[in-house]
Write a protein that holds these residues in place. Structure first.
Motif, mmCIF file in Angstrom:
data_model
loop_
_atom_site.group_PDB
_atom_site.id
_atom_site.type_symbol
_atom_site.label_atom_id
_atom_site.label_comp_id
_atom_site.label_asym_id
_atom_site.label_seq_id
_atom_site.Cartn_x
_atom_site.Cartn_y
_atom_site.Cartn_z
ATOM 1 N N ILE A 257 0.862 -1.190 0.000
ATOM 2 C CA ILE A 257 0.000 0.000 0.000
ATOM 3 C C ILE A 257 0.901 1.244 0.000
ATOM 4 N N VAL B 186 0.324 5.285 8.489
ATOM 5 C CA VAL B 186 1.312 4.193 8.524
ATOM 6 C C VAL B 186 1.154 3.382 9.808
ATOM 7 N N VAL C 213 3.774 -1.085 3.674
ATOM 8 C CA VAL C 213 3.350 0.318 3.505
ATOM 9 C C VAL C 213 4.523 1.159 3.002
ATOM 10 N N LEU D 230 -1.856 1.206 9.760
ATOM 11 C CA LEU D 230 -1.761 0.049 8.870
ATOM 12 C C LEU D 230 -0.769 -1.008 9.372
#
Lengths: 704, 232
Positions: free
Chosen positions: B7, B21, B31, B24
């Motif tokens: 991502i 960040v 990321v 996630l």
């Protein structure tokens, strides 16, 4: 001096005030300039006329200097003695005992007075078509009729008229007047002892007598053929003041034998000489040293104001004549009257002075005369030449000019006034129109709808300045309004990043502090954040509501069905919400969820302000092409002060307790108003009877 | 060995970027976070992400996100993108969707909703890349391909639906004839309570997109005061 508006054209002479000033100056100067022109022309003409008249008089005087014998034909008279004087007249007289038709000849009347002024009369004689016409005005307040004394008429008031015929025989006539105007004529002998009715036929002698305020007037007419060549005549007035009194007799007492006066004093040679020299409308009279008239030729025509041929109404004619007389009297002053000015002139001339004068004549506007002495080489004054000239022609020209100036001035002033009226009417109309256009730029809530002023902005005058100034102000206002209206969106836009930072931070913190007792503070922060977001969304949504509405398509919907369904659901939530209206059949073109939004706002409003446990009545009815939705609640009424800004943005009348944290910014009624207006309708409010509550009404156009 | 989805996040605000960040990190994903367009472009041309999360305003560049996506889209035509931005105007939304964005999410967003949105998009990404038969539902003439996030009406494809609209339509279509209240629709779509008017605006947009294809479309019924229902 104020600062010039940026972008406004400098207009110079096109400015209205200069235009008006120019028109006013023209208006004021027009009659004055005309008057000055006429005055100057009149002076010139008068001077020319005077000069020409003097030249005529001088040439005639010189002529008679060469013929002194023509001036010495008559016996010398006493200057103190009045004499009978026959005038040449131009029109016949009506023998009616009235002085009305003697106005032109009155100046030449001879006056006779007894030494003690007991008897006083004037005699005026005229000659026309071989007829002698006479008028005697006797100043006697005690007139005695001949009928008063049946025994002797000679003791009553009467006139004695004597003449000598061609056979040198004397005739004596007695004229007895009667109150009805008739005159009985008798003849008598020289002693007056034998009276008999006059036997002449009716064409020989006519007479009439009328009593007047001063005494009586006797007028008669007789053929000159009755008299001899010299036309010897004698008149006498017999005055008896009281019955049985002694009659007083005052005779004319002429210079001839037995007191006769020779009427024909004119010299045929002098007449012929004058006639040969006379030109134009002049009256020339030759006098000897005793001021006997020796010759006369020509006449001064009489013409007055009254002969003017005005084409206007009687009232206007009176006004105009009066006005013109005022003007004429100021521009053409006359120095006196004829019976005063002529003798004065003649006497001065006899003193060797050449003199000119002007005077008024009864029923005429003026005479200009020059009296020129006839002086021989030995500096002896032999006589006088009197030249008279009517200034009618001159004055007529002057009057016509003034008349034209007056008419032109009136027409011009009328035209200018009409122009001014039209100009100001147009100006007023333009100002009104500009006002309407300006008014249309701003709606009833003070919002600038458009800065584009489509009226008068291209005009080159002050109104154009004003329109451009208004347009500039409107542009600035609209720009400022745009700035203000964008504040919520801009604020929302700018604040969302930091809000997102807080939101995501709180989210992460929440994960880390899942089991911590401090989590309750975190939750509170999240709720606060949520409220702030709600506020921002509401503000942004309200600010962009009009724009959003423009993009939403309208559909044909059944308003009755919408409200019926809406209220049915609301009743489930709040049983006190009651709907009173049809369930279907009122159609309009609308965005349904926007109407729902408006209903939400009004219902929220009603819930917040109602008295607890009182119903909220939602109504709907159609009247003509309009449907009206009403929502009423019992509770506090709205005062006029609150009503002024009721539908404005961010205006709330809620009590603090009901404001809530994020709920109410006074946007609800503003949203309702905006939605209603977008659908071509209007929202209004009304207090319920007895101030028991309020009803809000949405009036919307239906679609048939 | 399971492949962890990648991502990429491009957000110029440091705090927000770190929060994304951090959020996630609890997910099995890789990321990549970038602060500007230039560094993102340089890295992502070397490595294709499975999902791109973009802010539109990047630094001084007002349309930085749009420009970055436009360049990457040339290299990766099927790159799934979520615009996460403070620009919430309809023009911006339409622009993003027409460029091929899968969703357009206005700020602020809660972390929970952010994660749910990411999971949803990753699931769609996985399904769209799968060769297996798609998970579809049919509701009258409406066909919804849940995995590929495709819509068909009368066998004609419907386009330019945001994830919110897609989710709202799916929620309605799964419950034909049932009146869904504003609260239900808000919960299903936004994960919480929203203004009724927000729901109505989305429904209006959905109807408009149907009517662009079928002028007689009348399958979403307004239940005034309550919400909406799907009518077959």
């Amino acid at each position: 001096m104020g600062k010039a508006i940026a972008g406004v054209t400098k207009l110079g002479l096109f400015k209205l005030r200069y235009q008006l000033l120019a028109i006013g100056l023209v208006l004021l100067s027009l009659p004055y300039l005309g008057y000055r022109f006429i005055e100057a022309t009149s002076d010139l003409l008068q001077q020319s006329q005077s000069l020409a008249q003097k030249q005529v008089a001088r040439s005639l005087a010189n002529l008679f200097v060469q013929r002194p014998e023509l001036l010495l034909q008559l016996p010398e008279l006493s200057k103190q003695q009045p004499m009978l004087f026959v005038q040449r007249i131009n029109h016949t007289k009506t023998i009616d005992g009235s002085a009305n038709d003697w106005q032109d000849e009155m100046a030449q009347a001879s006056e006779f007075r007894s030494p003690n002024d007991q008897v006083h009369y004037t005699v005026t004689l005229g000659k026309i078509d071989q007829q002698l016409i006479g008028k005697i005005q006797v100043y006697d307040q005690h007139w005695l009729s001949p009928d008063t004394f049946s025994s002797s008429r000679l003791q009553s008031d009467h006139l004695r008229l004597s003449y000598i015929d061609r056979q040198q025989q004397e005739h004596h006539l007695l004229l007895f007047g009667k109150p009805n105007g008739s005159v009985q004529i008798h003849q008598t002998n020289s002693q007056g002892s034998d009276i008999s009715p006059h036997q002449l036929n009716q064409f020989d002698l006519q007479a009439n007598m009328q009593l007047n305020g001063e005494g009586y007037m006797l007028e008669w007419q007789m053929p000159l053929a009755l008299m001899g060549e010299r036309q010897l005549l004698r008149l006498a007035i017999v005055d008896t003041d009281e019955a049985g009194g002694t009659p007083k007799v005052l005779s004319t007492q002429g210079p001839e034998t037995a007191g006769y006066t020779a009427l024909n004093t004119l010299s045929n040679q002098a007449m012929a000489l004058l006639a040969g020299q006379q030109e134009g409308p002049l009256s020339v009279t030759l006098y000897d040293q005793q001021l006997n008239r020796l010759a006369h030729t020509g006449h001064v025509p009489s013409q007055g104001f009254d002969t003017w041929n005005w084409q206007f109404s009687d009232l206007w004619q009176q006004v105009a004549t009066s006005l013109l007389k005022q003007i004429m009297s100021s521009t053409n002053p006359v120095q006196g009257e004829a019976n005063l000015s002529r003798p004065r002139l003649l006497n001065l001339a006899l003193a060797g002075i050449t003199i000119q004068d002007r005077w008024a004549q009864p029923n005429s506007q003026g005479i200009q005369a020059t009296a020129m002495p006839i002086i021989n080489d030995q500096q002896e004054i032999l006589g006088v030449v009197l030249v008279e000239q009517g200034i009618d022609q001159l004055l007529q020209l002057q009057r016509q000019a003034i008349e034209k100036v007056v008419v032109i001035s009136l027409v011009s002033i009328s035209f200018i006034l009409l122009s001014l009226f039209l100009l100001f009417w147009r100006l007023a109309q333009r100002i009104r129109t500009l006002g309407k256009h300006t008014h249309a730029l701003v709606d009833e809530y003070g919002r600038v709808q458009s800065a584009s002023l489509k009226y008068a902005t291209h005009s080159q005058d002050e109104l154009g300045d004003l329109a451009r100034g208004i347009a500039q102000v409107m542009t600035r206002l609209q720009s400022h309004q745009h700035f203000l209206s964008n504040i919520p969106r801009t604020l929302s836009h700018e604040i969302k990043n930091p809000l997102n930072t807080i939101s995501t931070s709180l989210g992460n913190l929440s994960t880390e502090l899942a089991e911590s007792p401090s989590r309750e503070y975190l939750n509170a922060a999240q709720r606060g954040l949520y409220k702030i977001e709600g506020i921002l969304n509401k503000l942004a949504s309200a600010a962009s509501l009009e724009q959003a509405l423009q993009q939403e398509p309208k559909e044909r919907i059944d308003l009755a069905h919408l409200i019926d369904c809406y209220c049915a659901y609301q009743t489930q939530v709040d049983p006190l919400v009651q709907y009173q209206g049809p369930s279907q059949g009122i159609y309009l073109s609308a965005v349904d969820y926007r109407l729902e939004q408006a209903l939400d706002k009004l219902l929220d409003n009603a819930r917040d302000f109602r008295i607890n446990n009182t119903p909220i009545i939602v109504g709907l009815h159609q009247q003509g092409t309009w449907a009206t939705v009403t929502i009423s609640n019992q509770g506090p009424s709205i005062c006029a002060k609150q009503a002024q800004h009721l539908f404005h943005s961010m205006t709330s009348q809620r009590p603090e307790a009901k404001q809530g944290g994020a709920g109410h910014f006074g946007l609800g009624l503003f949203v309702v108003r905006t939605i209603c207006e977008h659908h071509g309708g209007k929202v209004s409010w009304q207090n319920l009877p007895d101030e028991q509550g309020v009803v809000f009404s949405m009036r919307l156009p239906v679609q048939i | 060995m399971n492949h962890q989805p990648c991502i990429a996040i491009v957000e110029d605000d440091k705090d927000q970027r770190q929060n994304y960040v951090r959020a996630l990190e609890c997910m099995p994903v890789q990321v990549l976070a970038f602060a500007d367009k230039h560094s993102a472009l340089q890295a992502l041309t070397q490595q294709r992400p499975d999902l791109l999360i973009l802010d539109i305003i990047l630094g001084q560049e007002y349309d930085g996100g749009f420009n970055l996506y436009s360049q990457l889209n040339r290299q990766y035509p099927d790159l799934p993108v979520l615009f996460l931005t403070e620009r919430v105007g309809e023009i911006d939304q339409v622009s993003g969707l027409r460029m091929g964005a899968w969703d357009y999410q206005p700020k602020p967003i809660t972390i929970d909703y952010f994660i749910a949105k990411i999971e949803s998009l990753l699931r769609l990404t996985r399904n769209s890349n799968s060769s297996q038969e798609s998970n579809q539902i049919t509701c009258g003439q409406l066909l919804i391909d849940l995995d590929r996030r495709h819509l068909f009406w009368q066998q004609q494809p419907l386009s330019e639906f945001t994830m919110t609209e897609f989710t709202m339509l799916e929620y309605l279509a799964r419950r034909p004839g049932q009146v869904l209240t504003y609260q239900q629709l808000g919960q299903a779509t936004f994960g919480g309570c929203v203004e009724n008017n927000t729901i109505s605006t989305h429904i209006s947009n959905i109807k408009r997109k149907f009517k662009a294809l079928d002028g007689d479309f009348n399958n979403i019924i307004s239940e005034y005061g309550q919400g909406y229902r799907w009518r077959n």
